[in-house]
Design a protein around this motif. Structure first.
Motif, mmCIF file in Angstrom:
data_model
loop_
_atom_site.group_PDB
_atom_site.id
_atom_site.type_symbol
_atom_site.label_atom_id
_atom_site.label_comp_id
_atom_site.label_asym_id
_atom_site.label_seq_id
_atom_site.Cartn_x
_atom_site.Cartn_y
_atom_site.Cartn_z
ATOM 1 N N UNK A 27 0.852 -1.181 0.000
ATOM 2 C CA UNK A 27 0.000 0.000 0.000
ATOM 3 C C UNK A 27 0.892 1.237 0.000
ATOM 4 N N UNK A 28 0.593 2.193 -0.879
ATOM 5 C CA UNK A 28 1.404 3.406 -0.929
ATOM 6 C C UNK A 28 0.615 4.631 -0.439
ATOM 7 N N UNK A 76 5.573 -2.343 -13.267
ATOM 8 C CA UNK A 76 4.736 -2.372 -12.082
ATOM 9 C C UNK A 76 3.276 -2.688 -12.420
ATOM 10 N N UNK A 77 2.536 -3.013 -11.373
ATOM 11 C CA UNK A 77 1.074 -3.028 -11.431
ATOM 12 C C UNK A 77 0.573 -2.095 -10.348
ATOM 13 N N UNK A 78 -0.243 -1.128 -10.717
ATOM 14 C CA UNK A 78 -0.845 -0.197 -9.769
ATOM 15 C C UNK A 78 -2.349 -0.429 -9.751
ATOM 16 N N UNK A 79 -2.917 -0.517 -8.541
ATOM 17 C CA UNK A 79 -4.362 -0.617 -8.373
ATOM 18 C C UNK A 79 -4.829 0.542 -7.507
ATOM 19 N N UNK A 80 -5.933 1.153 -7.873
ATOM 20 C CA UNK A 80 -6.482 2.256 -7.084
ATOM 21 C C UNK A 80 -7.960 2.404 -7.392
ATOM 22 N N UNK A 176 -12.566 1.199 -9.977
ATOM 23 C CA UNK A 176 -11.204 0.706 -9.782
ATOM 24 C C UNK A 176 -10.428 0.762 -11.087
ATOM 25 N N UNK A 177 -9.217 1.283 -11.028
ATOM 26 C CA UNK A 177 -8.326 1.301 -12.178
ATOM 27 C C UNK A 177 -7.104 0.455 -11.883
ATOM 28 N N UNK A 178 -6.666 -0.287 -12.886
ATOM 29 C CA UNK A 178 -5.433 -1.064 -12.810
ATOM 30 C C UNK A 178 -4.544 -0.631 -13.965
ATOM 31 N N UNK A 227 -8.203 6.127 -3.381
ATOM 32 C CA UNK A 227 -8.002 5.335 -2.175
ATOM 33 C C UNK A 227 -7.630 3.903 -2.573
ATOM 34 N N UNK A 228 -7.293 3.095 -1.561
ATOM 35 C CA UNK A 228 -6.928 1.690 -1.778
ATOM 36 C C UNK A 228 -5.868 1.572 -2.866
ATOM 37 N N UNK A 229 -4.791 2.334 -2.716
ATOM 38 C CA UNK A 229 -3.740 2.401 -3.738
ATOM 39 C C UNK A 229 -2.646 1.399 -3.385
ATOM 40 N N UNK A 230 -2.450 0.408 -4.251
ATOM 41 C CA UNK A 230 -1.400 -0.581 -4.029
ATOM 42 C C UNK A 230 -0.476 -0.633 -5.243
ATOM 43 N N UNK A 231 0.786 -0.856 -4.979
ATOM 44 C CA UNK A 231 1.799 -0.884 -6.023
ATOM 45 C C UNK A 231 2.560 -2.205 -5.920
ATOM 46 N N UNK A 232 2.666 -2.900 -7.036
ATOM 47 C CA UNK A 232 3.438 -4.130 -7.125
ATOM 48 C C UNK A 232 4.570 -3.889 -8.112
#
Length: 235
Positions: A27-28, A76-80, A176-178, A227-232
């Motif tokens: 989570x960023x 990367x993969x970003x989800x938000x 949600x965007x990926x 919100x709910x921003x995750x970075x892989x």
């Protein structure tokens, strides 16, 4: 046509998940403050557990401004999740970008675009660069600039059906965007539907790494929330 496009999007979404399966997602955004991010404090804050960019009549945005993450991204993969409010609300997520003027948080580069009426949501735009390079639903190979200054754009597959796109994106609600980027291969999804795919093969204009940032667009008063921003991070 709609079923076929939906199946293509689902298959690509599965590839997206598989690509990041062996990597760790972090989570960023901590949900409380803007630790790890920098931007204009008059424009950016945390409200109701979401990063919030807000312009008002008293504090208008005259030049697109950004909230910039502390570390650059490469593969990367970003989800938000995102929510836009305001008649002309427009925003986006920058990646592999760079500062044009750090003193005013002015950024340019690749952008997963979004707008409140969903005319542009999910497309690939290049801020302060080539402009619209992949329209919503398109799958494109981006080549060098032609004599007219526009990039060579060649389809690489069947686009996502416009009806599928329209049904997938919900105006006035959280979506949600990926964003999945590996080498020169870019993919954007909104609510699981492929909204843009590109191979950027222009050696002069493509970028292999750079800044990650959230946009607050110039114009009338608006709100952009994330919100709910995750970075892989990927290999």
């Amino acid at each position: 046509m709609q079923i076929r496009s939906a199946l293509i999007a689902l298959a690509l979404s599965g590839l997206c998940l598989a690509s990041a399966a062996d990597s760790k997602s972090v989570s960023i955004f901590n949900g409380h403050d803007l630790t790890g991010w920098t931007g204009n404090p008059q424009m950016w804050s945390v409200e109701d557990g979401a990063i919030t960019g807000r312009s008002t009549i008293e504090h208008p945005v005259e030049i697109n401004t950004f909230l910039v993450y502390q570390a650059p991204v490469k593969n990367f993969e970003l989800r938000a999740k995102f929510l836009l409010r305001g008649e002309s609300a427009n925003s986006g997520i920058q990646y592999r970008s760079k500062y044009f003027d750090e003193s005013i948080w002015s950024v340019g580069g690749y952008q997963a675009d979004m707008d409140v009426v969903n005319r542009y949501t999910g497309m690939l735009y290049e801020e302060r660069g080539r402009g619209i390079v992949v329209k919503p639903g398109e799958r494109i190979r981006i080549g060098p600039l032609k004599d007219n200054g526009k990039p060579q754009l060649d389809p690489i597959g069947e686009p996502t059906d416009p009806a599928v796109l329209k049904a997938a994106i919900h105006a006035g609600e959280w979506n949600e965007i990926v964003i999945l980027v590996e080498g020169n291969h870019h993919r954007h999804y909104v609510n699981g539907v492929l909204t843009a795919e590109a191979y950027d093969t222009d050696p002069a204009k493509s970028a292999s790494s750079g800044l990650l940032a959230l946009q607050l667009h110039r114009g009338p008063p608006m709100i952009a929330q994330f919100k709910d921003i995750t970075l892989t991070t990927l290999p």
